[in-house]
Design an enzyme around this catalytic site. Structure first.
Site: not given
Length: 542
Positions: A74, A107-108, A405
């Site tokens: 994450d 987020t990545t 998520d």
């Protein structure tokens, strides 16, 4: 401009001047040198996260100063646990956190996209283009990409009947996580939790009604969704019943203990008779408290504070089961779920302030016989708890992050029910659209447009690379097929299924999430390109 703290001194004429600490070890970066320093720092962090992108992305093992080990892919968690000293690196940490707070997923990808934009900006700066022109060009190109995303998005009705479609979106989110071996089950849990608490008419989801609890032990497949509240507590006395039905709950924030003298007073016990009198007084007070709760009609007491063995014994002898040391957030969730009121004083407890539920039971786990309390069949059944299981703490924590998520992405579909297709399909389509728009420009901005289009291709390139494919060949084939077939759903076949059609493969992403990634990355890059002056120790640029 960032200045290190210094000391103000005065010369013999009273004029102030600043003495900077470690001045011999500091250097001042201005202009292009400062921008190149910022870009270099950001690209290093983006390259770390690049290998974690996609369903075949690799995990990172993070070790804290205390020796705690975290295994995750994450992006927000990785950056949060990294010890980042560089100021621009900290901005990237905040970027991932913003995406996590707003959407919960992607987020990545947002950090990888920001790193690619800065890499392209560095090439434009080398050509002599002013950073302000680059930043403004990126902003206009982002607007073109966002408009194109709106045009290729598809409506995605969200209601009780579209549960299966929502599960497919949640499975896309969980495809790159540790829980991939049972991601169908995790996706069902996440979707059912959101549908239980969502107000589909107002298109709103109250996350306060969803609690994610983890318990070490068992298998990941043992995870479950509880239509009620799970608290990591047990009955205060081992002889109290383990299962209660048709329960009336007294939710108390007052302790089961006799009143104590104020701090300015003393209680002096000088004889056996006085001690017995005090003992009798305390016993009567305990009984009065227990009977107040029973007279109100309560069959279970939930107490925020603890109580001693004597109070525990009296509760057992009076037939009133009790739970102690329940935390504040759990108390609020129990009050919402059962329709009860939190009572601060025994004198204020009345029957109308009691909560109600159909079943309270204790769950026992494994050979260690660890126990948790489950409150089910509540009057307000919208409150739910996700109980995640795993063989060790690392797996349980990663499962909680993964399900969070999935919860967030399903929530974003409730608020904005449009979708695009993943696997890099949306990025390739946007890249082609921005490149076409660049051909229509006669100004210098066309360079920024083409650079933005190249940066968007960083996502499908990383997906292909992490899947063991030839990045350039795979991307070229997908781009040519999108143009030839006019199909915006073609992406990278990361799982080797033999099909590039992401719509057929059910690789679905929220439009809101994708637009947020592009917007946040562009805003951060624009901010960085406008910082041209920094003072820092020479050895902290790396």
């Amino acid at each position: 401009m960032a200045l290190f703290p210094g000391t103000v001194a005065f010369d013999e004429y009273g004029r102030p001047f600043i003495i900077l600490r470690d001045q011999d070890r500091q250097k001042r970066l201005t202009g292009i040198d400062a921008l190149k320093s910022h870009i270099s720092a950001a690209r290093q962090i983006a390259s770390i996260l690049r290998t974690s992108l996609g369903p075949r992305g690799l995990d990172k093992l993070m070790v804290s100063p205390d020796g705690d080990v975290t295994v995750t892919n994450d992006g927000a968690t990785i950056l949060k646990l990294m010890d980042v000293d560089h100021q621009i690196g900290k901005l990237l940490v905040q970027l991932a956190q913003s995406q996590d707070d707003e959407i919960g997923d992607g987020t990545t990808g947002v950090v990888v996209l920001a790193g690619a934009l800065l890499e392209q900006a560095s090439i434009l700066l080398d050509k002599g283009i002013h950073p302000i022109r680059v930043a403004d060009g990126f902003e206009m190109a982002a607007a073109t990409a966002l408009a194109h995303l709106d045009s290729i998005s598809e409506a995605f009705p969200v209601n009780k009947d579209t549960r299966e479609h929502l599960i497919k979106v949640a499975m896309t989110t969980l495809g790159s996580k540790v829980v991939v071996k049972c991601h169908r089950q995790m996706a069902e849990i996440a979707v059912d939790a959101i549908l239980s608490v969502a107000d589909l008419e107002k298109r709103d989801v109250n996350f306060e009604l969803i609690k994610v609890e983890g318990k070490v032990g068992g298998r990941m497949e043992d995870s479950m969704l509880v239509k009620g509240v799970v608290i990591d507590k047990t009955m205060s006395h081992p002889q109290m019943p383990k299962t209660l039905r048709d329960v009336k709950l007294a939710i108390l924030t007052c302790p089961f203990e006799p009143p104590k003298p104020k701090t300015k007073h003393k209680l002096h016990v000088g004889s056996v008779e006085e001690y017995r009198e005090l003992r009798s007084y305390e016993h009567e007070k305990f009984l009065e408290m227990v009977r107040r709760v029973k007279d109100a009609g309560a069959t279970l007491a939930i107490c925020q504070w603890g109580f001693d063995d004597e109070a525990n014994h009296l509760l057992l002898s009076e037939g009133l089961p009790a739970v102690r040391w329940v935390g504040g957030p759990e108390m609020e969730l129990i009050a919402i779920a059962t329709g009860g009121r939190i009572v601060p004083r025994f004198e204020e407890l009345t029957p109308d302030k009691l909560g109600s539920c159909g079943l309270v039971r204790e769950l026992t786990f494994g050979t260690s016989k660890e126990e948790m309390l489950v409150i089910e069949e509540c009057s307000n059944s919208r409150a739910v708890t996700l109980l995640m299981r795993g063989g060790n703490r690392m797996i349980v924590d990663e499962a909680k992050r993964s399900v969070h998520d999935a919860l967030c992405i399903v929530r974003s579909l409730v608020t904005d029910s449009r979708v695009v297709y993943g696997g890099g399909a949306a990025e390739v389509s946007c890249s082609l659209s921005v490149a076409r728009a660049a051909d229509k420009l006669a100004s210098l901005d066309q360079y920024a447009y083409r650079a933005f289009a190249d940066a968007l291709e960083a996502i499908p390139l990383a997906l292909a690379e992490n899947s063991g494919l030839s990045p350039i060949d795979t991307l070229s084939e997908v781009k040519s097929r999108q143009v030839a077939e006019n199909n915006h759903n073609l992406g990278i076949d990361c799982m080797g299924t033999g099909s590039n059609d992401m719509k057929a493969m059910n690789v679905i992403e929220s439009l809101h999430s994708k637009k947020q990634q592009i917007s946040l990355a562009t805003q951060l890059v624009k901010m960085i390109l406008k910082i041209d002056d920094v003072r820092s120790p020479a050895d902290s640029i790396d």
